[in-house]
Structures are given as structure tokens and as C-alpha cells.
Design a protein around this motif. Structure first.
Motif, PDB file in Angstrom:
ATOM      1  N   LEU A 115       0.090  61.226  62.148  1.00 45.05           N
ATOM      2  CA  LEU A 115       1.021  60.240  61.585  1.00 45.05           C
ATOM      3  C   LEU A 115       1.966  60.903  60.585  1.00 45.05           C
ATOM      4  N   LEU A 116       1.468  61.889  59.860  1.00 45.21           N
ATOM      5  CA  LEU A 116       2.325  62.627  58.926  1.00 45.21           C
ATOM      6  C   LEU A 116       3.430  63.360  59.671  1.00 45.21           C
ATOM      7  N   ILE A 117       3.081  63.992  60.779  1.00 42.51           N
ATOM      8  CA  ILE A 117       4.068  64.738  61.571  1.00 42.51           C
ATOM      9  C   ILE A 117       5.100  63.794  62.173  1.00 42.51           C
ATOM     10  N   LEU A 118       4.628  62.661  62.705  1.00 44.98           N
ATOM     11  CA  LEU A 118       5.559  61.675  63.255  1.00 44.98           C
ATOM     12  C   LEU A 118       6.475  61.129  62.160  1.00 44.98           C
TER      13      LEU A 118
ATOM     14  N   VAL B 199       5.576  70.183  58.074  1.00 43.98           N
ATOM     15  CA  VAL B 199       6.424  69.032  57.750  1.00 43.98           C
ATOM     16  C   VAL B 199       7.891  69.450  57.672  1.00 43.98           C
ATOM     17  N   ALA B 200       8.161  70.547  56.958  1.00 46.08           N
ATOM     18  CA  ALA B 200       9.549  71.020  56.837  1.00 46.08           C
ATOM     19  C   ALA B 200      10.100  71.438  58.186  1.00 46.08           C
ATOM     20  N   THR B 201       9.276  72.080  59.012  1.00 43.79           N
ATOM     21  CA  THR B 201       9.730  72.526  60.330  1.00 43.79           C
ATOM     22  C   THR B 201      10.063  71.340  61.222  1.00 43.79           C
ATOM     23  N   VAL B 202       9.176  70.347  61.247  1.00 46.76           N
ATOM     24  CA  VAL B 202       9.412  69.163  62.081  1.00 46.76           C
ATOM     25  C   VAL B 202      10.651  68.408  61.610  1.00 46.76           C
TER      26      VAL B 202
ATOM     27  N   ALA C 252      13.796  67.898  64.049  1.00 46.09           N
ATOM     28  CA  ALA C 252      14.156  66.512  64.365  1.00 46.09           C
ATOM     29  C   ALA C 252      15.600  66.225  63.984  1.00 46.09           C
ATOM     30  N   ALA C 253      16.031  66.750  62.834  1.00 44.58           N
ATOM     31  CA  ALA C 253      17.421  66.557  62.416  1.00 44.58           C
ATOM     32  C   ALA C 253      18.383  67.199  63.399  1.00 44.58           C
TER      33      ALA C 253
ATOM     34  N   GLY D  97      13.442  63.372  59.395  1.00 46.91           N
ATOM     35  CA  GLY D  97      14.436  64.329  59.882  1.00 46.91           C
ATOM     36  C   GLY D  97      15.614  63.647  60.540  1.00 46.91           C
ATOM     37  N   VAL D  98      15.347  62.575  61.285  1.00 45.51           N
ATOM     38  CA  VAL D  98      16.451  61.795  61.889  1.00 45.51           C
ATOM     39  C   VAL D  98      17.327  61.207  60.797  1.00 45.51           C
TER      40      VAL D  98
END
Length: 461
Positions: A110-113, A57-60, A64-65, A119-120
Motif C-alpha cells: 500500500l505504501l508503494i501504491l 518510495v522515491a524511485t516509485v 510514476a511522475a 508521483g502522478v
């Protein structure tokens, strides 16, 4: 920025309202980042069924950011800050709702998405600090930027503490308790987006461009009489689409912008690299190498020490932001960058040489946060004023993208460095990066002082 005496009070009022609106929006929207970071790893393990996905989660979110920074900057370049910021928060809101849905359905994807959407939103929050300086005069840019950064503090601290009240909200809505914090986060994002959509009028970027166009009206009239603009020529205040290549090219043309970008990116890499491995080091230091705190009699002490250390570190990052902004305006941009990097060098020395002491590590982490704060605020302020207005937005997006990637790389490689040379070696590696940027800042200060001396060749013409 030159304006008529009649228009100036209006611009000042708009700037003050802009900073206030941005600060309030940051306070509301930063909650989701804190909540996602604190709960995301737990959900990732629960939904995936494997500890290997704990950091997903933190990596994604980080990636994404970084990847969203330039598209959001390009959108702001075309449509204004208001649309760019609201679009980022709207994406984060969708991501938060996906996280709630992942808890209800048990679907890991769905959690990853959802983490990508959050992140955005984090990228949007980063760009809000630049919106604070669109209308600011040179004497107050640092303070305006730091005021928006400081507003993150409350949200960042509140986010991880939403587990208990969030559980109550989740149960009241008939949701699993762990989904409750994301419901609160979604409400905060909705309020923040509405606040920006309604309150950020006039748009600070578009108004700044209008004022710039008015200031150059006579020059534009003269150019129009001389003939149409040549191919590729841009009229004042006309936005152009952004790209990484264009942003780097604009930075390369300005020595001050190069230093500013190095300051922002380098400070983030050093901070994330050391900070991300500190909890693991503290666990090994207190509980013993390879021993989980859950299986050790001192496990409670480990959690307390880690919690206090990271909380102090976050306080160092954000709590004194207004002071760093004041220093940026009063002492100078490059001088404050040098001070920040001097503090970073001191931080890694304290935590590295004192790696066997939890107190020394905690002091080092506080200094690490303070150094990051000074370097980031001063560097961001210098970057905003070191390139032409037409290139400013894409350069800011490039800065945020590279900063995010530096954090991701720093966090990824810090584990390898820790396994190779230990926590002390990790700090020394960060110290080498910090020392290189510090040397560049000091060289720039020395060059400017030499240039300003009456007897120098440059000054004497």
C-alpha cells in the motif's frame, strides 16, 4: 496573440488570476511531495523490514511522475488544463490516503501504491507551469512560468517539517504519529484541487484556443469556401491525442525546440545525479568512509552539514525563480539557457575540485540549484513557443516524461559512477553533459547573431 482592444483587458485579467490560482495550488499541493520524500524512506524500511527498500518510495514516485506525464498532457489536450491538473491531484490524494492506510495496516504494498499516486500528483504540478503561459504574451512568459515554479518553494520547505505537527494531528485522530504528516498533506491536496476546480475558469488552454480560432476565422472561412479540409488536416484549436512519438516528431521539426528539450532534460539529469550522491559524500567526508553517522561521534555534525547543504541547494533551485523568469524575458531564452549551463559547469567544478571541503561542496550545490533553475525555466519557456499550438501540449508532456526519466536514470547511475570514480569524477561526468548543451546554446546564439548582421548572406537575401 492578437485580440481586440475590448477583449484584451479581459484576457489580461484571466491570465493574472490563472497565475495566482496556479501558484496557490502549487503551494498547497507541493507539501505532499516534501513530506513523502522525507518520511517515505523511513516507512519503507519499517514496513518492509529491510534497508534495501529505503529508496523504493522515491524511485516509485519518480517513475510514476515520468510515466504519468504524457497521459496527463493528453487529458489536458482533450479536456483542458483544469481537468488535467485536478485529475493528477485527485490521484495524489488517493495515494496519500493509501500511505496513511499502509501505516495503519503495516502493508508495504500500500505504501508503494501510495507513492505512485503521489508521483502522478508531482507530474501534475510540473505541468502547472505550462498552464501559466497558455495566455501569456511573449514578453511575460518567462515570468509567468517562474511565478508558478517559485510557489513550490514554500511547499517543498514546509513538507519535510511536518513530522512534529503531523504527529500531533495523528494522535488527535487516533492514528500512529508518523501518519499525521500525510493527513495534513491530504488536506492540502484537497484544498488545491478544489481551488483549481473552482478558480481555473475559464480554462486558460481552452480560452487560448478560442482566441486562436477567432484570429484565424477569416482564413478558415476562405478555406471552407475552397472546399472541405483534406484528410488529416486539423482546424485551429482542435486537440489531438498525444504520444511520445508524436511529441518527439514535433520537437525534431524545430531546432529551437530541440535545444529547449535538451536544456530541460540535461539540467535535470546533471542536477539529480550530483545532488543525490552529495549526502553520502558528505557523510564519508565528515565521518569517514564506510562509517555510519549513527556510529560516529561526529554524527550530529554530519546531519547538520547535510541538512544545511541540501536546504541551500533547494533554495537555489526555487527561491530565485522570479529572477530567472525575468532574465528569460529580458535577456532572451537561449541566452538564459546558456547562463544556466555556464552556472552548472561552474557548480561541478567547484564541488568536484573542492570535494575535500564541505564549504566548497555546499557552494557547488547552491550553484547547481541556480543553474538548474535558469536552464529549466528558460528551456520550458522556449519549448512552449517553439512548436505549433496543436502540438504544444503533447510536446510539454514529452518534455516532462523525459525529464523524469533523466532524473531516475541520473539518480540510479550516479551511485555506480560514485563507486567507480568518486565524487570528483561524478562531478566531472556531469560537467561533460553540461558543457555539451552549453556549446549547443552558444552555437545557436552565434548563428542568430551572424544571421542578423546586415552584411551576412542571409540578411542580404
Amino acid at each position: 496573440m492578437a485580440t481586440s482592444s475590448k477583449a484584451e483587458p479581459t484576457v489580461i485579467q484571466v491570465q493574472r488570476r490563472t497565475v495566482l490560482i496556479l501558484g496557490l495550488a502549487q503551494l498547497l499541493s507541493a507539501i505532499v511531495t516534501g513530506a513523502t520524500v522525507s518520511i517515505g524512506s523511513l516507512l519503507a524500511v519499517d514496513l518492509s523490514g529491510s534497508n534495501a527498500w529505503a529508496g523504493s518510495v522515491a524511485t516509485v514516485m519518480t517513475l510514476a511522475a515520468a510515466l504519468a506525464a504524457l497521459p496527463l498532457a493528453s487529458l489536458a489536450d482533450r479536456r483542458g488544463r483544469r481537468i488535467g491538473l485536478v485529475s493528477g491531484l485527485a490521484t495524489a490524494l488517493a495515494g496519500t490516503l493509501l500511505m496513511v492506510l499502509s501505516v495503519v495496516t503495516g502493508i508495504f504494498v500500500l505504501l508503494i501504491l501510495g507513492a505512485a499516486g503521489v508521483g502522478v500528483g508531482a507530474a501534475s504540478n510540473l505541468q502547472a507551469r505550462f498552464a501559466a503561459v497558455d495566455l501569456a504574451d511573449s514578453e511575460h512568459r518567462g515570468r509567468a512560468l517562474s511565478a508558478v515554479v517559485w510557489a513550490i518553494t514554500i511547499g517543498a520547505v514546509a513538507g519535510p517539517n511536518l513530522i512534529q505537527p503531523g504527529a500531533v494531528v495523528g494522535q488527535a485522530l487516533g492514528l500512529p504519529p508518523i501518519a499525521g504528516p500525510f493527513v495534513i498533506s491530504a488536506a492540502g491536496l484537497l484544498l488545491a484541487a478544489a481551488l483549481l476546480l473552482v478558480g481555473l475558469r475559464p480554462d486558460p488552454l481552452l480560452l487560448a484556443r478560442e482566441l486562436a480560432a477567432a484570429d484565424t476565422a477569416q482564413t478558415a472561412d476562405a478555406a471552407q469556401k475552397a472546399g472541405p479540409p483534406s484528410a488529416g488536416q486539423q482546424t485551429p484549436g482542435t486537440p489531438r491525442r498525444g504520444s511520445l512519438v508524436r511529441g518527439l516528431r514535433a520537437v525534431r521539426s524545430s531546432p529551437a525546440a530541440i535545444l529547449a528539450l535538451a536544456a530541460v532534460v540535461g539540467a535535470h539529469a546533471v542536477m539529480v545525479g550530483v545532488m543525490s550522491m552529495t549526502p553520502l559524500h558528505l557523510q564519508d567526508l565528515v565521518a569517514g568512509p564506510g562509517v555510519s553517522h549513527a556510529d560516529h561521534s561526529a554524527g550530529g555534525d554530519v546531519l547538520v552539514i547535510i541538512g544545511i547543504t541540501i536546504s541551500l541547494h533547494i533554495a537555489g533551485m526555487f527561491a530565485l525563480s522570479p529572477v530567472m523568469g525575468w532574465l528569460t524575458d529580458k535577456a532572451g531564452r537561449i541566452q538564459t539557457i546558456a547562463l544556466g549551463y555556464l552556472t552548472l559547469v561552474a557548480a561541478v567544478m567547484v564541488s568536484g575540485l573542492g570535494h575535500a571541503s564541505t564549504t566548497s561542496v555546499a557552494i557547488g550545490l547552491v550553484l547547481l540549484g541556480l543553474g538548474w533553475s535558469a536552464a529549466s525555466i528558460a528551456g520550458s519557456t522556449l519549448l512552449a513557443e517553439s512548436v505549433s499550438p496543436g502540438e504544444r501540449i503533447v510536446v510539454q508532456g514529452t518534455s516532462d516524461m523525459l525529464m523524469g526519466l533523466a532524473g531516475a536514470v541520473g539518480g540510479a547511475f550516479s551511485g555506480l559512477v560514485l563507486s567507480w570514480v568518486g565524487y570528483q569524477g561524478l562531478n566531472m561526468a556531469g560537467g561533460l553533459v553540461a558543457a555539451a548543451v552549453l556549446a549547443a546554446a552558444l552555437a545557436r546564439i552565434l548563428a542568430e547573431r551572424t544571421k542578423a548582421q546586415p552584411g551576412s548572406k542571409v540578411a542580404s537575401g
